[in-house]
Design a protein around this motif. Structure first.
Motif, short mmCIF file in Angstrom:
data_model
loop_
_atom_site.label_atom_id
_atom_site.label_comp_id
_atom_site.label_asym_id
_atom_site.label_seq_id
_atom_site.Cartn_x
_atom_site.Cartn_y
_atom_site.Cartn_z
N TRP A 199 -55.50 0.64 136.22
CA TRP A 199 -54.64 -0.53 136.04
C TRP A 199 -54.08 -0.64 134.62
O TRP A 199 -53.09 -1.32 134.41
N VAL A 200 -54.69 0.04 133.65
CA VAL A 200 -54.16 -0.05 132.28
C VAL A 200 -53.02 0.94 132.07
O VAL A 200 -52.48 1.03 130.96
N TRP A 201 -52.64 1.66 133.14
CA TRP A 201 -51.49 2.58 133.07
C TRP A 201 -50.35 2.14 133.99
O TRP A 201 -49.40 2.89 134.18
N GLU A 202 -50.45 0.94 134.53
CA GLU A 202 -49.44 0.43 135.44
C GLU A 202 -48.69 -0.74 134.80
O GLU A 202 -49.29 -1.57 134.11
N LYS A 203 -47.39 -0.83 135.06
CA LYS A 203 -46.53 -1.79 134.35
C LYS A 203 -46.94 -3.24 134.58
O LYS A 203 -47.09 -4.01 133.62
N GLU A 204 -47.11 -3.64 135.84
CA GLU A 204 -47.41 -5.05 136.11
C GLU A 204 -48.72 -5.50 135.46
O GLU A 204 -48.75 -6.54 134.79
N PRO A 205 -49.81 -4.75 135.64
CA PRO A 205 -51.05 -5.18 134.96
C PRO A 205 -50.92 -5.18 133.44
O PRO A 205 -51.44 -6.08 132.77
N LEU A 206 -50.23 -4.18 132.88
CA LEU A 206 -50.05 -4.13 131.43
C LEU A 206 -49.32 -5.37 130.93
O LEU A 206 -49.64 -5.91 129.86
N GLN A 207 -48.35 -5.82 131.68
CA GLN A 207 -47.62 -7.03 131.29
C GLN A 207 -48.52 -8.27 131.36
O GLN A 207 -48.37 -9.20 130.56
N ARG A 208 -49.47 -8.26 132.29
CA ARG A 208 -50.35 -9.41 132.45
C ARG A 208 -51.45 -9.48 131.40
O ARG A 208 -52.01 -10.56 131.14
N ILE A 209 -51.77 -8.35 130.77
CA ILE A 209 -52.86 -8.33 129.80
C ILE A 209 -52.35 -8.22 128.36
O ILE A 209 -53.14 -7.97 127.45
N SER A 210 -51.06 -8.42 128.14
CA SER A 210 -50.51 -8.21 126.80
C SER A 210 -49.58 -9.34 126.39
O SER A 210 -48.96 -10.00 127.22
N LYS A 211 -49.51 -9.54 125.08
CA LYS A 211 -48.64 -10.53 124.48
C LYS A 211 -48.77 -10.38 122.97
O LYS A 211 -49.89 -10.21 122.46
N HIS A 212 -47.66 -10.40 122.25
CA HIS A 212 -47.74 -10.23 120.81
C HIS A 212 -48.57 -11.34 120.19
O HIS A 212 -48.40 -12.51 120.51
N TYR A 213 -49.51 -10.94 119.33
CA TYR A 213 -50.47 -11.91 118.82
C TYR A 213 -49.85 -12.98 117.94
O TYR A 213 -50.43 -14.06 117.75
N LYS A 214 -48.64 -12.74 117.41
CA LYS A 214 -47.97 -13.74 116.57
C LYS A 214 -46.88 -14.49 117.34
O LYS A 214 -46.84 -15.72 117.33
N THR A 215 -46.00 -13.73 118.00
CA THR A 215 -44.83 -14.33 118.61
C THR A 215 -45.01 -14.68 120.08
O THR A 215 -44.25 -15.47 120.63
N GLY A 216 -46.01 -14.05 120.72
CA GLY A 216 -46.18 -14.27 122.15
C GLY A 216 -45.22 -13.46 123.00
O GLY A 216 -45.18 -13.61 124.22
N ALA A 217 -44.43 -12.58 122.36
CA ALA A 217 -43.44 -11.77 123.08
C ALA A 217 -44.13 -10.68 123.89
O ALA A 217 -45.20 -10.18 123.50
N PRO A 218 -43.53 -10.28 125.03
CA PRO A 218 -44.09 -9.17 125.82
C PRO A 218 -43.87 -7.83 125.14
O PRO A 218 -43.02 -7.72 124.23
N ILE A 219 -44.60 -6.81 125.56
CA ILE A 219 -44.37 -5.46 125.04
C ILE A 219 -42.95 -5.04 125.39
O ILE A 219 -42.53 -5.16 126.55
N PRO A 220 -42.18 -4.52 124.43
CA PRO A 220 -40.82 -4.04 124.74
C PRO A 220 -40.86 -2.98 125.83
O PRO A 220 -41.79 -2.17 125.90
N ASP A 221 -39.86 -2.98 126.69
CA ASP A 221 -39.83 -2.06 127.82
C ASP A 221 -39.91 -0.60 127.40
O ASP A 221 -40.58 0.21 128.05
N ASP A 222 -39.24 -0.26 126.29
CA ASP A 222 -39.25 1.15 125.88
C ASP A 222 -40.64 1.59 125.45
O ASP A 222 -41.09 2.70 125.75
N LEU A 223 -41.37 0.72 124.76
CA LEU A 223 -42.73 1.04 124.34
C LEU A 223 -43.66 1.12 125.55
O LEU A 223 -44.51 2.01 125.63
N LEU A 224 -43.45 0.22 126.49
CA LEU A 224 -44.26 0.21 127.70
C LEU A 224 -44.02 1.47 128.52
O LEU A 224 -44.96 2.10 129.01
N ASP A 225 -42.77 1.86 128.66
CA ASP A 225 -42.44 3.06 129.43
C ASP A 225 -43.01 4.32 128.79
O ASP A 225 -43.50 5.22 129.49
N LYS A 226 -42.94 4.41 127.47
CA LYS A 226 -43.49 5.58 126.78
C LYS A 226 -45.01 5.67 126.98
O LYS A 226 -45.56 6.76 127.16
N LEU A 227 -45.68 4.52 126.94
CA LEU A 227 -47.12 4.51 127.16
C LEU A 227 -47.46 5.01 128.56
O LEU A 227 -48.32 5.87 128.74
#
Length: 557
Positions: free
Chosen positions: A397-425
């Motif tokens: 689940w840590v390699w799938e987009k939907e779960p990664l979006q649910r377990i992540s958020k920028h610690y300062k801004t609260g923004a989601p992981i950028p799509d390009d960074l997520l796709d590369k991961l």
């Protein structure tokens, strides 16, 4: 009970009343309790071992032993647990001494008189009066099934006479969970003996498994894993509290469970939290788990175990099983890791930390969801080459987009992981640890050689060593984990609650009360295979004329 989609942090949940674990023991109390546990073991073994052979019954042998194991298991676990987590050096030392003393007593107390009473029961008991789990317990204790004993009795009294004679003259071998074993007769090597209760059953099958993997993985070559240039960027999106809530949300939805924070629960350190787990369908309590995630002085440190890096532990504390009065004891477990202390008001995790968290939580779900009668069949008492499969599967689940979006958020801004960074991961996953994979296959082969033909290495067999011919088991478990994930979750939906409930019922719920192969067939609807594992490593199948591949070749995708 309707899903809220979120972990309940404000419920009035309390620690289970069946939880007999205590976190305020002094060194003197630990010493006293360890002596009490040893005395309990000895008293029950003496009572069973002194029974007249003609007077043995299910209740005065099997039930007496099983009740003792249920009562003592939690105490043994807790007494040894303090050495990993207690803030007090004196308590950690006392815990270490107690764990050693209890284990030493169990190791030297292989009671042939107890074995003889169970054998006497197996020779005369009506199999129809026993449950499948009752029979499995007797099989575990004897190393041979009731049916086999009774069938051979019909045709040969010599078989039983020889068995009795051997026990009387030579005692038994250690190795089964009950610490008893018939002569290691018929095993060609120590590895065959060590693997007798695993899924593979023999060293030859391990050899075939490793050789086949080596051949199929050849197209990968020695390609380097991609360097973690994005580690620092990713870390900013994995604050511990966000990962924790996301992980819990995912798996309570997937498995039909509800997790509630227990406020004011007794714990061994202020950093520790306790969660109560209930079944959403009926509201019944399933069990509880502790999270002890942050590093601190005196806590265990990461280390290599059997050649594998261990960054965290799931520790079983109280088995979920039937008590002597027929009521059910709730399972309790703990996750212990050494994640960094918070900086800037939060603890930031690497993606590797997130993988560790999911892996250990897979063990927790296995332990808590098991619904068995006997403590010895609680979740971790499955075949050794299957025990890692449920935890390895949850890492997907840590390699799938939907779960990664649910377990992540920028610690300062609260923004989601950028799509390009997520796709590369996500795209980096097939290439991760390719070289390590091939190296681990070679180490598994070396481990087998050490326990089959040690003379070829100029050493003695390392019986009882950390590896003990089991190194291949991590690879074997990963093959099974990938088969379960890709064949059901990936095809039918990684957040599909129906598949999640099938997984819970077919794989987690039986604990060790069924053979792993049977559980896998029930979940997959077929025999397991290696296809999903190979695909996850970046290979694809094609036709070829190579006989070893049975007209199928695996090529780099």
């Amino acid at each position: 009970m309707e899903s809220t989609g979120e972990v309940d942090f404000n419920s009035p949940a309390r620690a289970c009343t069946e939880d007999y674990l205590h976190w305020d023991l002094s060194p003197e109390q630990i010493q006293l309790k360890s002596d009490e546990v040893i005395a309990k073991y000895k008293n029950v073994w003496d009572a069973v071992g002194s029974l007249d052979l003609d007077g043995v019954t299910f209740n005065n042998t099997v039930k007496a032993l099983a009740d003792m194991e249920t009562e003592c298991d939690s105490q043994v676990q807790i007494l040894g647990f303090f050495k990993y987590v207690s803030p007090s050096k004196e308590v950690r030392t006392a815990s270490t001494d107690a764990a050693y003393k209890i284990q030493e007593f169990i190791d030297v107390s292989m009671r042939k008189d107890v074995y003889q009473r169970i054998l006497a029961l197996a020779m005369k008991v009506d199999e129809d009066s026993l449950t499948a789990e009752d029979k499995r317990y007797v099989h575990m204790r004897l190393g041979v099934s009731i049916q086999d004993i009774q069938d051979k009795m019909k045709f040969s009294s010599k078989y039983i006479n020889n068995l009795r004679s051997h026990i009387t003259k030579t005692g038994t071998y250690k190795g089964s969970p009950g610490g008893l074993w018939i002569e290691a007769k018929g095993f060609k090597t120590y590895a065959d003996f060590a693997l007798r209760s695993n899924m593979v059953r023999s060293a030859n099958k391990v050899s075939i498994f490793l050789d086949e993997l080596t051949h199929k993985l050849k197209p990968l070559g020695d390609e380097e894993s991609p360097k973690a240039k994005r580690t620092c960027q990713l870390k900013e999106y994995f604050p511990l509290e966000v990962v924790t809530q996301g992980l819990l949300d995912i798996f309570q939805d997937l498995l039909g469970l509800s997790f509630s924070l227990v406020h004011g629960a007794p714990v061994w350190h202020p950093d520790v939290t306790l969660y109560c787990v209930t079944d959403r369908s009926c509201g019944q309590t399933v069990g509880q788990f502790y999270l002890d995630l942050l590093t601190r002085e005196g806590k265990y440190t990461e280390r290599y175990v059997g050649g594998y890096y261990v960054a965290g532990y799931c520790v079983p504390l109280q088995p979920g099983c039937l008590l002597s009065d027929g009521s059910r004891q709730k399972a309790v477990a703990a996750i212990v890791t050494n994640f960094n202390k918070p900086t800037a008001n939060t603890s930031l995790l690497t993606h590797q930390d997130v993988k560790t968290f999911f892996h250990e939580f897979g063990h927790v779900m296995h332990y808590l969801c098991a619904q068995v009668d006997y403590a010895v069949f609680s979740a971790f008492h499955v075949e050794k080459d299957f025990v890692e499969a449920p935890s390895q599967m949850l890492v997907n689940w840590v390699w799938e987009k939907e779960p990664l979006q649910r377990i992540s958020k920028h610690y300062k801004t609260g923004a989601p992981i950028p799509d390009d960074l997520l796709d590369k991961l996500i795209k980096s996953h097939p290439a991760i640890a390719r070289r390590e994979l091939l190296a681990n296959i070679e180490l598994a082969k070396l481990d087998q050689r050490l326990h089959t033909h040690p003379e070829s290495l100029g050493v003695l067999p390392s019986q009882g060593s950390t590896l003990d011919a089991q190194y291949y088991g991590y690879l074997w478990s990963e093959v099974l984990a990938m088969d379960m994930f890709y064949s059901r979750f990936k095809q039918e939906g990684i957040m599909n609650p129906k598949v999640g409930l099938d997984y819970r019922n077919c794989i987690l719920k039986p604990g060790g009360s069924k053979n792993a192969k049977e559980m896998l067939r029930n979940f997959l609807g077929r025999e397991p295979n290696q296809d999903a594992f190979l695909q996850s490593k970046g290979l694809k199948v094609s036709t070829c004329s190579d006989r070893r591949s049975r007209s199928r070749c695996w090529r780099k995708d």
